[in-house]
Design an enzyme around this catalytic site. Structure first.
Site, PDB file in Angstrom:
ATOM      1  N   SER A  77     179.234 -18.872 -39.095  1.00  0.00           N
ATOM      2  CA  SER A  77     179.209 -17.992 -40.262  1.00  0.00           C
ATOM      3  C   SER A  77     179.609 -16.591 -39.825  1.00  0.00           C
ATOM      4  O   SER A  77     179.421 -16.211 -38.659  1.00  0.00           O
ATOM      5  CB  SER A  77     177.792 -17.957 -40.853  1.00  0.00           C
ATOM      6  OG  SER A  77     177.663 -16.929 -41.814  1.00  0.00           O
ATOM      7  N   TYR A  89     168.778 -17.031 -38.937  1.00  0.00           N
ATOM      8  CA  TYR A  89     170.026 -17.655 -39.366  1.00  0.00           C
ATOM      9  C   TYR A  89     171.216 -17.067 -38.611  1.00  0.00           C
ATOM     10  O   TYR A  89     172.007 -17.800 -37.997  1.00  0.00           O
ATOM     11  CB  TYR A  89     170.226 -17.487 -40.870  1.00  0.00           C
ATOM     12  CG  TYR A  89     171.497 -18.131 -41.358  1.00  0.00           C
ATOM     13  CD1 TYR A  89     171.549 -19.494 -41.621  1.00  0.00           C
ATOM     14  CD2 TYR A  89     172.658 -17.389 -41.538  1.00  0.00           C
ATOM     15  CE1 TYR A  89     172.718 -20.109 -42.050  1.00  0.00           C
ATOM     16  CE2 TYR A  89     173.832 -17.986 -41.965  1.00  0.00           C
ATOM     17  CZ  TYR A  89     173.857 -19.345 -42.217  1.00  0.00           C
ATOM     18  OH  TYR A  89     175.030 -19.931 -42.626  1.00  0.00           O
TER      19      TYR A  89
END
Length: 249
Positions: A135, A145
């Site tokens: 990401s 994350y």
């Protein structure tokens, strides 16, 4: 006919990878937790593209599920797409430790173990490719994350360098905000995300596979996000964190 195994294959980027690779005449192995949804996806792909589609229901956050997928990967795949992932709507350290560990198992341990399972066959055949979906968050500080996705990027670059064989490609794919079920499943409020930052899953996959063919080790699809990543490297980390907190993961 080459074979591609895709984790998290029934929605979002995983489903987009499945459609694209089926259109390119790959046989598919689809991995996801929902057996009924897997069967539905497989039926649609077979009907539309006429390719062989195998389904493997598995939860990669469990030892049993991960071992089952490892065993299938060792049978031989030409392309491995480590796509499965999830996010939390809470902030560190408010998220329960067990949930954080589940995320690390999926984003890090599963990527590591499936990559290790795929490489012996690829090295023996002297060809193959692995796409690890990370990401843009990997380049910014935003809780567990982004930390886990930063690991995916570093691992992919390191593994590609260590293998050192241009016939075996390993790449981290780093998209920005993509119109998928990801944010809804995580219970995240996306109302504050500007419309121009959203990408289409099919576009991300197309650009990612193009970069893979070019031998890139990190792919950041779309010029908007290439610019964001480049600018992020120029501003202080504190400002990065502030902007990330205001906009979202």
């Amino acid at each position: 006919m080459p074979t591609a195994l895709i984790t998290g294959a029934t929605a979002g980027l995983g489903a987009a990878f499945a459609r694209r690779l089926a259109a390119e005449a790959f046989s598919l192995v689809l991995v996801a937790r929902d057996e009924a949804r897997l069967a539905e996806s497989a039926g649609q792909l077979k009907l539309r593209y006429g390719v062989d589609v195998e389904t493997l229901p598995a939860d990669l956050t469990t030892d049993e599920g991960l071992a089952a997928v490892e065993a299938r990967v060792r049978q031989g795949v030409d392309l491995l797409v480590n796509n499965a992932g999830f996010g939390h709507h809470g902030r560190f350290p408010d998220v329960p430790a067990a949930d954080e560990v589940r995320m690390l198992k999926l984003h890090c341990e599963a990527v590591l173990r499936l990559t290790l399972a795929a490489l012996p066959g690829m090295r023996e055949r002297e060809r193959g490719a692995i796409v690890n979906v990370a990401s843009v968050a990997a380049f910014f500080s935003r809780g567990t994350y982004s930390a886990s996705k930063a690991w995916v990027v570093n691992f992919s670059e390191s593994a590609a360098a260590d293998i050192g064989d241009p016939r075996i490609k390993i790449m981290a794919l780093c998209p920005g905000f993509v119109r998928t079920e990801f944010h809804q499943r995580a219970g995240m409020d996306t109302a504050g995300i500007p419309g121009f930052l959203w990408l289409k899953a099919d576009d991300v996959v197309r650009e990612g596979l193009r970069d893979l063919a070019l031998g890139k080790r990190v792919s950041v699809p779309d010029v908007r996000y290439k610019t964001i990543v480049a600018l992020g490297r120029l501003v202080p980390r504190g400002l990065q964190h502030y902007v990330s907190s205001r906009i979202g993961r």
